[in-house]
Every structure is written in C-alpha cells, then in structure tokens.
Motif scaffolding. Sequence first.
Motif, PDB file in Angstrom:
ATOM      1  N   GLU A  11      -9.169   1.240   0.453  1.00  0.00           N
ATOM      2  CA  GLU A  11      -8.675   1.784   1.719  1.00  0.00           C
ATOM      3  C   GLU A  11      -8.492   0.606   2.654  1.00  0.00           C
ATOM      4  OE1 GLU A  11     -10.631   4.125   5.431  1.00  0.00           O
ATOM      5  OE2 GLU A  11     -11.016   4.960   3.438  1.00  0.00           O
ATOM      6  N   CYS A  47       0.853  -1.191   0.000  1.00  0.00           N
ATOM      7  CA  CYS A  47       0.000   0.000   0.000  1.00  0.00           C
ATOM      8  C   CYS A  47       0.890   1.243   0.000  1.00  0.00           C
ATOM      9  CB  CYS A  47      -0.940   0.024   1.212  1.00  0.00           C
ATOM     10  SG  CYS A  47      -0.139   0.410   2.782  1.00  0.00           S
ATOM     11  N   VAL A  48       0.318   2.360  -0.368  1.00  0.00           N
ATOM     12  CA  VAL A  48       1.018   3.648  -0.321  1.00  0.00           C
ATOM     13  C   VAL A  48       0.398   4.492   0.788  1.00  0.00           C
ATOM     14  CG1 VAL A  48       1.683   3.623  -2.744  1.00  0.00           C
ATOM     15  CG2 VAL A  48      -0.500   4.617  -2.094  1.00  0.00           C
ATOM     16  N   HIS A  49       1.191   5.407   1.356  1.00  0.00           N
ATOM     17  CA  HIS A  49       0.707   6.257   2.443  1.00  0.00           C
ATOM     18  C   HIS A  49      -0.288   7.296   1.954  1.00  0.00           C
ATOM     19  CE1 HIS A  49       3.654   4.535   5.106  1.00  0.00           C
ATOM     20  NE2 HIS A  49       4.677   5.012   4.435  1.00  0.00           N
ATOM     21  N   ASP A  50      -0.006   7.859   0.796  1.00  0.00           N
ATOM     22  CA  ASP A  50      -0.729   9.028   0.312  1.00  0.00           C
ATOM     23  C   ASP A  50      -1.836   8.620  -0.656  1.00  0.00           C
ATOM     24  OD1 ASP A  50      -1.538  11.505  -0.529  1.00  0.00           O
ATOM     25  OD2 ASP A  50       0.420  12.151  -1.281  1.00  0.00           O
ATOM     26  N   ARG A  51      -3.078   9.010  -0.347  1.00  0.00           N
ATOM     27  CA  ARG A  51      -4.203   8.688  -1.231  1.00  0.00           C
ATOM     28  C   ARG A  51      -4.018   9.304  -2.614  1.00  0.00           C
ATOM     29  NH1 ARG A  51      -9.648   7.116  -0.470  1.00  0.00           N
ATOM     30  NH2 ARG A  51     -10.975   7.726  -2.225  1.00  0.00           N
ATOM     31  N   ARG A  78       8.577  -1.274   5.925  1.00  0.00           N
ATOM     32  CA  ARG A  78       8.331   0.074   5.416  1.00  0.00           C
ATOM     33  C   ARG A  78       9.221   0.357   4.208  1.00  0.00           C
ATOM     34  NH1 ARG A  78       6.450   4.573   8.281  1.00  0.00           N
ATOM     35  NH2 ARG A  78       6.673   3.376  10.219  1.00  0.00           N
ATOM     36  N   ARG A 126       7.393   4.784  -0.085  1.00  0.00           N
ATOM     37  CA  ARG A 126       6.048   5.265  -0.416  1.00  0.00           C
ATOM     38  C   ARG A 126       4.945   4.596   0.385  1.00  0.00           C
ATOM     39  NH1 ARG A 126       5.687   4.627  -6.765  1.00  0.00           N
ATOM     40  NH2 ARG A 126       3.560   5.279  -6.339  1.00  0.00           N
ATOM     41  N   GLY A 127       5.281   3.582   1.192  1.00  0.00           N
ATOM     42  CA  GLY A 127       4.224   2.918   1.934  1.00  0.00           C
ATOM     43  C   GLY A 127       4.717   1.720   2.713  1.00  0.00           C
ATOM     44  N   PHE A 128       3.899   0.650   2.738  1.00  0.00           N
ATOM     45  CA  PHE A 128       4.209  -0.557   3.483  1.00  0.00           C
ATOM     46  C   PHE A 128       4.081  -1.801   2.602  1.00  0.00           C
ATOM     47  CE2 PHE A 128       2.440   2.132   6.968  1.00  0.00           C
ATOM     48  CZ  PHE A 128       3.558   2.182   7.774  1.00  0.00           C
ATOM     49  N   TYR A 134       5.168  -5.904   9.101  1.00  0.00           N
ATOM     50  CA  TYR A 134       5.261  -5.085   7.902  1.00  0.00           C
ATOM     51  C   TYR A 134       6.693  -4.631   7.676  1.00  0.00           C
ATOM     52  CZ  TYR A 134       5.422  -1.074  11.084  1.00  0.00           C
ATOM     53  OH  TYR A 134       5.776  -0.193  12.077  1.00  0.00           O
TER      54      TYR A 134
END
Length: 205
Positions: free
Chosen positions: A72, A49-53, A81, A84-86, A79
């Motif tokens: 979402e 997944c990415v942090h930023d929508r 890191r 850009r995400g996890f 996880y």
Amino acid sequence: MLSQDGGRVGFVGVSLGGALPYGVVDEARCVYGLRHRAPHRRCDCGFHCVHDRAQAEGLLCTAEHRAAVLLEVAVLGSYIRFERGFRYARQRVRAMTVGACVRSCGAAAGVLTEADWGRPGWHALQATCADCARGRVAVSLAAFARLAGNGLRVRAGQGAAPPPSGAGVDELAAEAAFLQARLDWFQTRLARLVERGSTGQDLGS
C-alpha cells in the motif's frame, strides 16, 4: 529484499523495476539508465500502482507473482495517470501484506526467508512458515518493519496469520536465525581483517 550484511531491507518491482531495489521512501530511477527524470512520457520508467486493491490482489493469483507481497503506497511528486493507476516519481510504502507460505506446505506464513534468487548485495525474501524457514536466512515480520523504518506496517494477509499458540515461538525462531546470519557475516569480515593485518596490508576504510 534483505541486504547482504542484514542491516537494511527494501523491495523490488515485479516487472521492469525488478533490477533496482528501493526503500520505503524512495525516488524512481530510469531502469534503462537514461538521464531523464522519472516518470517520462516517452519511457516506461517510474513507480507503478493500480487504483483498485482487488486488481492488485488478482495479480497475486498468477504463477509469476504468487510469491510477491502486496504494498500500500502513497504517491508523491509528479505522476502520469493511466487507465488502471499511476506512474510516478516518488513514493512512500505505508503497509506490506504477506501471503501464505510459498513452500506449498499449506501452513500460515509468519516469517520472511531467503528465496532461491537475489541481486548483487541483496537476498530476495519470501513468505514462509516457521517449519520451512529452518536452515535459511530468516527475518520475522516485526524485524522487517523495524529495519525498514519510516512507519512501515507489516501484516499477514487473510488466512496467513500464525496460530495464537505458536506466535511467540515463530518470531523468536526467526529472530534467532536473523541474528545468526548477522553473526556469520561479522565473523567472515573479522577473519578477512585479521588475515590482511597478518600480511601487513593497509586496512584502509
């Protein structure tokens, strides 16, 4: 994704995970068939997944991801890191946002219909308007949420909500198509059982 018998729904990833359908709440599995637990530092396995929508929405602009839905998720378990995400072991899909009709008609999408591809035992689905859904296996957004369970919220994205005057008609049309697909599947199974019985074969379980 919609199972062949119409009783289950799920998702597939847009890159490496595209071969393995998964549920609303599920564990990641190594796409290479290795026996280590995901995510592994020396492998690409695990949910991503990415942090930023805004970054996720930006991916929907590309041709290969234009028919995808935006999920979402809640990250669960171990996880890793990255910038850009996890990349992680377990997740719960909390909400799904669909875009406009992928049939290039410019209309709002109110149902999910079978796409031109799938996986063994699974129909791939894509966002479609009521008119373009005719003659195809279809599931309304509400029916998809109901089959998924686990509190999944399914919503139309900005600019993709059906007009108020036709909302009820679109959903009823999708429900009717979905029920017809289930009926066709049951009739096929029944015919096979009758044929086996008439030849004296053991039906088994």
